[in-house]
Design a protein around this motif. Structure first.
Motif, PDB file in Angstrom:
ATOM      1  N   VAL A 210       0.169  -0.792   7.946  1.00  0.00           N
ATOM      2  CA  VAL A 210       0.246  -1.691   6.777  1.00  0.00           C
ATOM      3  C   VAL A 210       1.337  -1.312   5.768  1.00  0.00           C
ATOM      4  CG1 VAL A 210      -1.035  -2.501   4.728  1.00  0.00           C
ATOM      5  CG2 VAL A 210      -2.081  -2.611   6.992  1.00  0.00           C
ATOM      6  N   PRO A 211       1.462  -0.037   5.368  1.00  0.00           N
ATOM      7  CA  PRO A 211       2.508   0.273   4.389  1.00  0.00           C
ATOM      8  C   PRO A 211       3.913  -0.077   4.887  1.00  0.00           C
ATOM      9  CG  PRO A 211       0.961   2.085   4.569  1.00  0.00           C
ATOM     10  CD  PRO A 211       0.648   1.140   5.697  1.00  0.00           C
TER      11      PRO A 211
ATOM     12  N   CYS B 215       0.837  -1.196   0.000  1.00  0.00           N
ATOM     13  CA  CYS B 215       0.000   0.000   0.000  1.00  0.00           C
ATOM     14  C   CYS B 215       0.877   1.253   0.000  1.00  0.00           C
ATOM     15  CB  CYS B 215      -0.895  -0.001   1.237  1.00  0.00           C
ATOM     16  SG  CYS B 215      -1.996   1.425   1.276  1.00  0.00           S
TER      17      CYS B 215
ATOM     18  N   ARG C 125      -6.405  10.830   4.674  1.00  0.00           N
ATOM     19  CA  ARG C 125      -7.293   9.998   3.843  1.00  0.00           C
ATOM     20  C   ARG C 125      -7.573  10.631   2.478  1.00  0.00           C
ATOM     21  NH1 ARG C 125      -8.174   4.835   4.258  1.00  0.00           N
ATOM     22  NH2 ARG C 125     -10.374   4.973   3.750  1.00  0.00           N
TER      23      ARG C 125
ATOM     24  N   ASN D 132      -0.562   4.366   0.524  1.00  0.00           N
ATOM     25  CA  ASN D 132      -1.394   5.485   0.975  1.00  0.00           C
ATOM     26  C   ASN D 132      -0.932   6.147   2.262  1.00  0.00           C
ATOM     27  OD1 ASN D 132      -3.297   5.679  -1.112  1.00  0.00           O
ATOM     28  ND2 ASN D 132      -4.170   3.748  -0.423  1.00  0.00           N
ATOM     29  N   PHE D 133      -0.297   5.407   3.111  1.00  0.00           N
ATOM     30  CA  PHE D 133       0.195   5.973   4.369  1.00  0.00           C
ATOM     31  C   PHE D 133      -0.867   6.765   5.117  1.00  0.00           C
ATOM     32  CE2 PHE D 133       4.060   5.046   2.039  1.00  0.00           C
ATOM     33  CZ  PHE D 133       4.828   4.452   3.012  1.00  0.00           C
ATOM     34  N   CYS D 134      -2.007   6.159   5.358  1.00  0.00           N
ATOM     35  CA  CYS D 134      -2.966   6.755   6.284  1.00  0.00           C
ATOM     36  C   CYS D 134      -2.195   6.858   7.611  1.00  0.00           C
ATOM     37  CB  CYS D 134      -4.193   5.858   6.431  1.00  0.00           C
ATOM     38  SG  CYS D 134      -5.025   5.606   4.850  1.00  0.00           S
TER      39      CYS D 134
ATOM     40  N   GLN E   6      -4.807  -4.179  -0.876  1.00  0.00           N
ATOM     41  CA  GLN E   6      -5.071  -3.190   0.192  1.00  0.00           C
ATOM     42  C   GLN E   6      -5.879  -2.030  -0.361  1.00  0.00           C
ATOM     43  OE1 GLN E   6      -4.355  -4.115   3.062  1.00  0.00           O
ATOM     44  NE2 GLN E   6      -2.706  -5.582   2.790  1.00  0.00           N
TER      45      GLN E   6
ATOM     46  N   GLN F 235     -13.641   5.465   7.990  1.00  0.00           N
ATOM     47  CA  GLN F 235     -12.649   5.765   9.054  1.00  0.00           C
ATOM     48  C   GLN F 235     -13.127   6.880   9.979  1.00  0.00           C
ATOM     49  OE1 GLN F 235     -10.962   3.326   9.016  1.00  0.00           O
ATOM     50  NE2 GLN F 235     -10.095   2.781   7.060  1.00  0.00           N
TER      51      GLN F 235
ATOM     52  N   TYR G 269      -2.576   6.575  10.716  1.00  0.00           N
ATOM     53  CA  TYR G 269      -2.721   5.641  11.837  1.00  0.00           C
ATOM     54  C   TYR G 269      -2.221   4.242  11.479  1.00  0.00           C
ATOM     55  CZ  TYR G 269      -6.624   4.732   8.771  1.00  0.00           C
ATOM     56  OH  TYR G 269      -7.360   4.485   7.646  1.00  0.00           O
ATOM     57  N   CYS G 270      -1.934   3.988  10.213  1.00  0.00           N
ATOM     58  CA  CYS G 270      -1.893   2.606   9.729  1.00  0.00           C
ATOM     59  C   CYS G 270      -0.477   2.084   9.540  1.00  0.00           C
ATOM     60  CB  CYS G 270      -2.654   2.515   8.415  1.00  0.00           C
ATOM     61  SG  CYS G 270      -2.760   0.813   7.811  1.00  0.00           S
TER      62      CYS G 270
ATOM     63  N   HIS H 115     -10.407   2.155  -1.669  1.00  0.00           N
ATOM     64  CA  HIS H 115     -10.197   3.432  -0.997  1.00  0.00           C
ATOM     65  C   HIS H 115     -11.119   4.457  -1.653  1.00  0.00           C
ATOM     66  CE1 HIS H 115      -8.455   6.948   0.739  1.00  0.00           C
ATOM     67  NE2 HIS H 115      -7.436   6.299   1.273  1.00  0.00           N
TER      68      HIS H 115
HETATM   69 FE1  SF4 Z   1      -3.258   1.532   3.152  1.00  0.00          FE
HETATM   70 FE2  SF4 Z   1      -5.702   0.890   4.051  1.00  0.00          FE
HETATM   71 FE3  SF4 Z   1      -3.682   1.239   5.784  1.00  0.00          FE
HETATM   72 FE4  SF4 Z   1      -4.710   3.358   4.517  1.00  0.00          FE
HETATM   73  S1  SF4 Z   1      -5.802   2.027   5.986  1.00  0.00           S
HETATM   74  S2  SF4 Z   1      -2.515   2.893   4.759  1.00  0.00           S
HETATM   75  S3  SF4 Z   1      -5.251   2.483   2.526  1.00  0.00           S
HETATM   76  S4  SF4 Z   1      -3.822  -0.363   4.203  1.00  0.00           S
END
Ligand code: SF4
Ligand code: 5AD
Length: 477
Positions: free
Chosen positions: A203-204, A194, A314, A196-198, A238, A302, A200-201, A275
């Motif tokens: 995942v990236p 991913c 976002r 996007n680097f939200c 993602q 979110q 809080y997240c 997204h």
């Molecule tokens: Fe990526 Fe989803 Fe995490 Fe945002 S919430 S950084 S879109 S995985």
């Protein structure tokens, strides 16, 4: 006997290299079987999302080729935890379970304990496991799950903890064995990572940058699945809406969806996750014009507060989200919408929370996954000031949950009394002679039926709504 192999004999190309190690590890497993006088068992526990569930099918495919028999029990010869780290409670759960595995391993010292997945991509986690859980045999991450046979072989040869974590994926390895959980439906990865680097997240940081699989590889996999009896597929990424941007020949997700729709034997297509900022008109049209695409869209909100959305990075406002929902509903009125919502993001005020409640009331989701904000080390939000008081968060969370559930009970019954196509998925755990099936819009229905129908699409009269599911009866198969 167990000499280190002459490097020249080991293929350097994938997947040939892994097929070689599947053979080599298989030889060792057969030796152990001979010693024990029985087959060896492997138990995979999956935490987290659909991506992990699909990864676990790949991991099980490799283990079965190596010679293990699948087991549900954690006193198996090999236990593999495929971990999640999206919220801290996922990490805590794994630490708790490791204590339990330690006890099992004391009783059976030959037992192998392996850990992989998102949590292992965090250096502090690996350091803690090395220090406090030295009985773990094998640790790997998200980018090298295809290497399981090689790593297992190494562990069996070396007899000490093997750790292999990659910072990024080098290639996407295609065509390794996969063992599907359901014969009639399957996830299909279309992209990994991913961008996007939200704020809080995590995942990236643990799944790396966005990489799309080539459309010809995706379509070939789906055709293979179809030939093997799969009727429903879920395209996984993602953020599927940015599919194809980094391909040599860029293409859009909408284009991919239309091509998948042309595969005759596939009857249902789902996808996760979209997204909102990237959901194009082109995709709405492709969904509308491809009847096999299920009438369900998971569209993570979110937060309903434009200010918080900005802090979350976002890149949409409350108004843009609501306008998008309107456009989707205009094009596909019967669509069912679900969402993810975070409560207690740093700086969230009562007014911000009221904006979230407002969106929930306006959109009227079929269901919403609600989460309490969890601080993840290394993300921008972890360093933000004004973390919200726990008591306020708990109170808001309870109010949101109540609202979501009330609305859900009201909207989920809207198809009561109609006849709908249903994919029969399993026997009903609660009632003899009943099956459990899924509607196009993802809701569940229980109806009288026989096991031979599992995997086929049947027509069911949704006689009675029970709020979150229906009771029905089949009218024709
Ligand atoms: Fe990526 Fe989803 Fe995490 Fe945002 S919430 S950084 S879109 S995985
Ligand atoms: N805290 C709480 N929820 C989170 N999610 C992602 N990161 C966090 C976090 N730090 C939620 C988001 C996402 C879902 C998969 O998990 O709502 O959509």
């Amino acid at each position: 006997m167990n000499q280190i192999d002459n490097n020249n004999n080991i293929p350097t190309q994938e997947p040939q290299r892994q097929l070689y190690f599947i053979e080599k590890a298989g030889e060792l497993v057969r030796q152990m079987e001979g010693q024990k006088g029985r087959r060896l068992t492997a138990c995979i526990q999956t935490f987290g999302c659909q991506m992990n569930a699909r990864d676990s099918e790949k991991l099980l495919g490799i283990l079965e080729q190596v010679g293990f028999v699948e087991s549900e029990r954690e006193d198996a010869d090999l236990v593999l935890y495929n971990t999640c780290t999206v919220r801290d409670n996922a990490n805590q759960k794994v630490y708790g379970r490791l204590g339990y595995l330690n006890n099992l391993k004391k009783k059976n010292p030959d037992m192998l304990v392996a850990l992989c997945g998102c949590m292992m991509q965090e250096p502090e986690v690996v350091a803690k496991i090395k220090k406090s859980y030295p009985f773990v045999d094998l640790i790997f991450g998200t980018h090298n799950i295809f290497k399981l046979a090689e790593l297992l072989y190494e562990r069996l040869q070396r007899k000490k903890m093997v750790i292999d974590i990659w910072d990024a994926a080098e290639t996407i390895v295609e065509e390794l064995p996969v063992e599907r959980k359901y014969p009639f439906k399957s996830g299909v990865n279309i992209m990994f990572g991913c961008n996007n680097f939200c704020s809080y997240c995590i995942v990236p940081y643990v799944r790396g940058r966005e990489r799309s699989r080539r459309p010809e590889d995706i379509l070939a996999e789906i055709r293979r699945l179809a030939a093997d009896g799969v009727v429903e597929i879920m395209l996984l990424g993602q953020n599927v809406n940015s599919y194809g941007k980094n391909l040599e020949q860029p293409m859009t997700f909408a284009q991919l969806l239309r091509q998948v729709g042309e595969i005759e034997e596939i009857k249902r297509i789902r996808f996760m996750t979209s997204h909102p900022k990237d959901l194009s008109e082109e995709l709405i049209q492709a969904m509308k014009e491809t009847p096999k695409v299920c009438r369900h869209l998971h569209l993570p909100l979110q937060s309903g507060s434009t200010r918080i959305l900005q802090e979350m990075n976002r890149r949409y406002t409350k108004e843009q989200y609501l306008a998008l929902v309107d456009r989707i509903r205009q094009a596909i009125p019967e669509i069912s919408l679900t969402t993810d919502i975070i409560v207690g993001f740093p700086g969230e005020t009562e007014e911000d929370f009221a904006e979230t409640m407002d969106v929930v009331r306006q959109v009227r989701y079929d269901s919403a996954f609600t989460f309490i904000y969890s601080k993840r080390t290394g993300t921008p939000a972890a360093a933000m000031e004004h973390q919200v008081l726990q008591s306020a968060v708990k109170d808001r969370f309870a109010r949101l949950l109540r609202e979501v559930q009330t609305i859900s009970a009201e909207v989920c019954g809207r198809d009561a009394g109609t006849v709908q196509k249903v994919l029969a998925e399993s026997v009903d755990d609660h009632q003899e002679g009943f099956l459990t099936g899924r509607l196009d819009n993802n809701l569940i229905v229980h109806f009288p039926g026989t096991v031979d129908l599992i995997g086929s699409i049947v027509e069911v009269n949704l006689a009675e709504s029970k709020g979150f599911y229906y009771m029905g009866s089949m009218i024709r198969s």
